[in-house]
Design an enzyme around this catalytic site. Sequence first.
Site, PDB file in Angstrom:
ATOM      1  N   LYS A 229      -9.782   0.278  -2.135  1.00  0.00           N
ATOM      2  CA  LYS A 229      -9.980  -0.111  -0.738  1.00  0.00           C
ATOM      3  C   LYS A 229     -11.391   0.248  -0.287  1.00  0.00           C
ATOM      4  O   LYS A 229     -11.857   1.365  -0.486  1.00  0.00           O
ATOM      5  CB  LYS A 229      -8.947   0.599   0.137  1.00  0.00           C
ATOM      6  CG  LYS A 229      -8.919   0.168   1.587  1.00  0.00           C
ATOM      7  CD  LYS A 229      -7.779   0.885   2.323  1.00  0.00           C
ATOM      8  CE  LYS A 229      -7.663   0.463   3.767  1.00  0.00           C
ATOM      9  NZ  LYS A 229      -6.551   1.181   4.451  1.00  0.00           N
TER      10      LYS A 229
ATOM     11  N   GLU B  10       0.849  -1.190   0.000  1.00  0.00           N
ATOM     12  CA  GLU B  10       0.000   0.000   0.000  1.00  0.00           C
ATOM     13  C   GLU B  10       0.889   1.246   0.000  1.00  0.00           C
ATOM     14  O   GLU B  10       1.935   1.274   0.643  1.00  0.00           O
ATOM     15  CB  GLU B  10      -0.860  -0.026   1.258  1.00  0.00           C
ATOM     16  CG  GLU B  10      -1.767   1.182   1.446  1.00  0.00           C
ATOM     17  CD  GLU B  10      -2.446   1.179   2.809  1.00  0.00           C
ATOM     18  OE1 GLU B  10      -3.604   1.632   2.886  1.00  0.00           O
ATOM     19  OE2 GLU B  10      -1.820   0.715   3.788  1.00  0.00           O
TER      20      GLU B  10
ATOM     21  N   CYS C  56      -4.380  -3.493   4.053  1.00  0.00           N
ATOM     22  CA  CYS C  56      -3.990  -3.014   5.382  1.00  0.00           C
ATOM     23  C   CYS C  56      -5.108  -3.171   6.420  1.00  0.00           C
ATOM     24  O   CYS C  56      -5.375  -4.264   6.902  1.00  0.00           O
ATOM     25  CB  CYS C  56      -3.521  -1.566   5.279  1.00  0.00           C
ATOM     26  SG  CYS C  56      -2.606  -0.981   6.732  1.00  0.00           S
TER      27      CYS C  56
END
Length: 536
Positions: free
Chosen positions: A353, A294, A405
Site C-alpha cells: 500500500k 485488507e 482501502c
Amino acid sequence: MTVTATSVGQPDQLEPQAARASRGARLLRLVPAAAAALSGVLLYVSFPPRTLWWLALPAFAVLGWVLRGRSWKAALGLGYLFGLGFLLPLLVWTGVEVGPGPWLALVVIEAVFVALVGVGVAAVSKLPAWPLWAAALWIAGEAARARVPFRGFPWGKIAFGQADGVFLPLAAVGGTPVLGFAVVLCGFGLYEVVRLVLERRRSGEVRRSAAALALLSVAVPVVGALAARSLVSDKAEDGTATVAVIQGNVPRLGLEFNAQRRAVLDYHARETEHLAAEVKAGKIAQPDFVLWPENSSDIDPFAYADAAAVIDKAAKAINAPISVGGVVERDGKLYNEQILWDPVKGPTQTYDKRQVQPFGEYLPLRSFIGAINENWTSMVGQDFSRGSKPGVFDMDGTEVGLATCYEAAFDWAVRDTVTHGAQLISVPSNNATFDRSEMTYQQLAMSRVRAVEHSRTVTVPVTSGVSAIIMPDGKITQKTGMFVADSLVQKVPLRSSETPATKLGILPEIALVLVALGGLGWAIGAGVRARRSATD
C-alpha cells in the site's frame, strides 16, 4: 401637566421600540450564519448512504446567496460555518472508537480549506459568469485538501456524493474534478438564475448576457452529463472472468477486531473453503480467482508457517489464485501488503500500500501527539512504510489492479493501476474499526465513481462489509450485509480501453485550478481599480 407627562412618557414608549429594532437587527445578522451552517448540513445529507444527491444543488445555491458581495472577513467565517455543517456529520465515524478529539481536530483543520474557498467565492461573486469562477475555486480547494497536510485527505469530494446522480457520467470525461465542478457550477448557477428573476421583478430589466450566462451555468453541466453517457459501458472488451469476493467477518467490532488475528484469518479461509464445497457440488460456478480483503491475514505468512499453511489450504480447496491482505514485516519495516497466493506455486507477487493513512497506519508528529495523549501513540505502535510501485496482479490471465482501502479516495492511486494494464480494479478494505457507521457506504460510493471514471469492473472485498461487485457503469450487482460471513461470485466484463479521464489524468484538475486563479486575479484587479477610482 399634560405636556410634561407626554414629554416624560415619550422615552418610555420609544425605548421598547428601539430595543425591539435592535434585537431584530441582531437576528437578521444571524440569518446568513445560520443559512451557511444549514446549507453545509444539506450538502452532507446529499452523501451516501442516502441517495439524495440532488440536494447538493440547493446547498451550493444557498452558499452562493450567503457569500455574494461579502467582505473577506465575513466570507471566511461563513465559509467556515458551511464547512463545519458539512464535515462534522460527514466525518463523525473517525471518532467512533477513539473519541471526539481526533474527529473534531480533523474537522477543524479541513473546514479551513472550505473557509478559504468561501473568501474566493465572495471575491468573484460580482464578476460576469461568477458561477464558473466560484465552482473552479471549490475544485481548487478540493485539490489542496487532497494533498496537504500529511499527503492530503480527499474525503468529502463533491464527486463522491454523486454515485446515484445524473452527473455521474462526467467522471469518465475528467474524473472527480470535472464531476464535482459540474455539480457546484449547477448549484451556483441555480442561485444566479433565481437572483436575476427576482431582480427583473424588482427593476423590470436584466442584462441579456447575464441571463444567458446564468442559464448556461445550469444547462451545460446537465447537457454535458447526458452527452457523456455514451462513454459509460459495461460491455466486455477482453472477455469475462468469474470473480469471487470473500468476506470472512471479524470476531469483534471496533479497534480490537484484530486482537484475535488468527481468528480473522481462519474466518476468511473457512468462508473460502465453504465456497469451494459449493463449487464442487455444482451450486456455484468455479471462480477464476478469489479476492480477500485488507487485513484478512494480520499474521505474516512469510514469517509464520501456520498462517501460510491456512492460506495454502484455502487456495488449493478453491483451486484458484487468491489475493490475500496481509501485514508483513520486511527488513525491519512494516507493510500493508496484498499477496498473490497461487494454489500450486504459493506466494508469487506482492503489492505494498502506497497511500498509508495518517493517524491510522502511521503517526505524524508522534512526540507532539504523545505529549497530548499517550493512548493515541499506543494505538499506532509502529508506523507502516509506503510501497513505491502500482499494484497489478496477473490472476489466471486477468490483470487485476489494486487500490487498498484508503487509496480509493486518491485519484492517482486508482488511475495508475489502469494505466499499468488493469482490466479490473479491486479495492480490498477493512472497515471493522468503524463499526456500523456511514464510512463503509461513503467508501463504497467512491468505488462506484471509480468504476465509471475508468470504465472498469470494481470489486470491494471487505473484512466485515459492505463487500460488493460494481459494474463499469457504476451499478452494484451484488453486495453483502455488515458483520456477516459471505461470498460473492459473478462473471464480470473485462475492459482495456481508456476513458478520457484515464488518458487526461491530472490535466482537468490543473485546468480548473488555473481557471480559479484567473477569476481570483480578475476580481483582485477589479477591486484595486475600483479603489483607485474612488480616491481620484
